[in-house]
Design an enzyme around this catalytic site. Sequence first.
Site, PDB file in Angstrom:
ATOM      1  N   ASN A  51      -2.870  -5.854  -0.854  1.00 18.61           N
ATOM      2  CA  ASN A  51      -3.867  -6.596  -1.933  1.00 18.61           C
ATOM      3  C   ASN A  51      -3.647  -7.722  -2.617  1.00 18.61           C
ATOM      4  O   ASN A  51      -2.543  -7.723  -3.179  1.00 18.61           O
ATOM      5  CB  ASN A  51      -4.752  -5.726  -2.673  1.00 18.61           C
ATOM      6  N   GLU A  53      -5.040 -10.276  -5.488  1.00 15.47           N
ATOM      7  CA  GLU A  53      -5.941 -10.743  -6.163  1.00 15.47           C
ATOM      8  C   GLU A  53      -5.933 -12.174  -6.961  1.00 15.47           C
ATOM      9  O   GLU A  53      -5.153 -12.704  -6.667  1.00 15.47           O
ATOM     10  CB  GLU A  53      -5.963  -9.654  -7.429  1.00 15.47           C
ATOM     11  N   CYS A  62      -8.115  -7.396   0.367  1.00 10.53           N
ATOM     12  CA  CYS A  62      -7.651  -6.102   0.411  1.00 10.53           C
ATOM     13  C   CYS A  62      -6.561  -5.937   1.152  1.00 10.53           C
ATOM     14  O   CYS A  62      -6.281  -6.918   2.345  1.00 10.53           O
ATOM     15  CB  CYS A  62      -8.814  -5.142   0.844  1.00 10.53           C
ATOM     16  N   GLU A  64      -6.040  -3.783   3.774  1.00 10.91           N
ATOM     17  CA  GLU A  64      -6.335  -3.695   4.923  1.00 10.91           C
ATOM     18  C   GLU A  64      -6.654  -4.945   5.815  1.00 10.91           C
ATOM     19  O   GLU A  64      -6.078  -5.276   7.062  1.00 10.91           O
ATOM     20  CB  GLU A  64      -7.274  -2.624   5.261  1.00 10.91           C
ATOM     21  N   CYS A  95     -12.571   0.129   1.897  1.00 10.29           N
ATOM     22  CA  CYS A  95     -13.769  -0.374   1.457  1.00 10.29           C
ATOM     23  C   CYS A  95     -14.581  -1.051   2.847  1.00 10.29           C
ATOM     24  O   CYS A  95     -14.064  -0.982   3.922  1.00 10.29           O
ATOM     25  CB  CYS A  95     -13.788  -1.770   0.401  1.00 10.29           C
ATOM     26  N   CYS A  98     -13.489  -3.985   4.803  1.00 10.97           N
ATOM     27  CA  CYS A  98     -12.344  -3.639   5.509  1.00 10.97           C
ATOM     28  C   CYS A  98     -12.775  -2.753   6.711  1.00 10.97           C
ATOM     29  O   CYS A  98     -11.942  -2.850   7.840  1.00 10.97           O
ATOM     30  CB  CYS A  98     -11.233  -2.823   4.851  1.00 10.97           C
TER      31      CYS A  98
HETATM   32  N1  THU Z   1      -8.566  -2.722  -2.539  1.00 10.98           N
HETATM   33  C1  THU Z   1      -7.810  -2.526  -1.464  1.00 10.98           C
HETATM   34  O1  THU Z   1      -6.773  -3.281  -1.199  1.00 10.98           O
HETATM   35  N2  THU Z   1      -8.564  -1.924  -0.433  1.00 10.98           N
HETATM   36  C2  THU Z   1      -9.615  -1.383  -0.307  1.00 10.98           C
HETATM   37  O2  THU Z   1      -9.973  -0.629   0.890  1.00 10.98           O
HETATM   38  C3  THU Z   1     -10.324  -1.151  -1.517  1.00 10.98           C
HETATM   39  C4  THU Z   1      -9.846  -1.863  -2.756  1.00 10.98           C
HETATM   40  C5  THU Z   1      -8.024  -3.488  -3.452  1.00 10.98           C
HETATM   41  C6  THU Z   1      -8.895  -4.536  -4.164  1.00 10.98           C
HETATM   42  C7  THU Z   1      -8.628  -4.730  -5.434  1.00 10.98           C
HETATM   43  O3  THU Z   1      -7.618  -5.585  -5.468  1.00 10.98           O
HETATM   44  C8  THU Z   1      -8.132  -3.464  -5.840  1.00 10.98           C
HETATM   45  O4  THU Z   1      -7.875  -2.646  -4.674  1.00 10.98           O
HETATM   46  C9  THU Z   1      -9.218  -2.579  -6.798  1.00 10.98           C
HETATM   47  O5  THU Z   1     -10.463  -2.784  -6.147  1.00 10.98           O
END
Ligand code: THU
Length: 157
Positions: A51, A53, A62, A64, A95, A98
């Site tokens: 991920n 941000e 994310c 994935e 999520c 993804c």
């Molecule tokens: N996140 C992912 O990388 N994958 C997911 O399927 C769910 C959430 C990340 C996004 C964000 O940087 C952190 O997790 C918290 O939501």
Amino acid sequence: MSAGRAPKAADLAALERAARAAQARAYAPYSNFKVGAALLTGSGDIFTGANVENASYGLTVCAERTACIAAALAGHRDVRAICVVTDASPPASPCGMCRQTLLEFAPDPTQVRVIALGPDDARAEWTVAELIPHGFTGKQLDPPVTGVKAPKSARKR
Ligand code: THU
């Protein structure tokens, strides 16, 4: 490995190692929730993601999806399995955004494995079809878009 065959145990072990290593490359200063992902293609190649941000939170991408994008940019459009690593227990599942992205690159969603790992031995597993039943695909478009082929350069060697 042929596109239609189930991934081998050795491929899955390599996939898990790659996903754990990818977690360390997460850029998550806002949530502090680090996610690593590794996906296995029909040709047996592994692509990783984490991920990334942003101070404008909604721009976050994310793990994935970064892995799917890395594979697609290398010409691979067929995900056989993806492993996702977080520090959550029980392990976190992908999520909704993804799930939709994985569906795009799942040749047969009932066969594509999604493996979630936590910090310990905790693990969970689903197929893409289980995570996104009745998902929207190119088949619903007019004209329908099906079987999007990878560029020749990325097809099975
Ligand atoms: N996140 C992912 O990388 N994958 C997911 O399927 C769910 C959430 C990340 C996004 C964000 O940087 C952190 O997790 C918290 O939501």
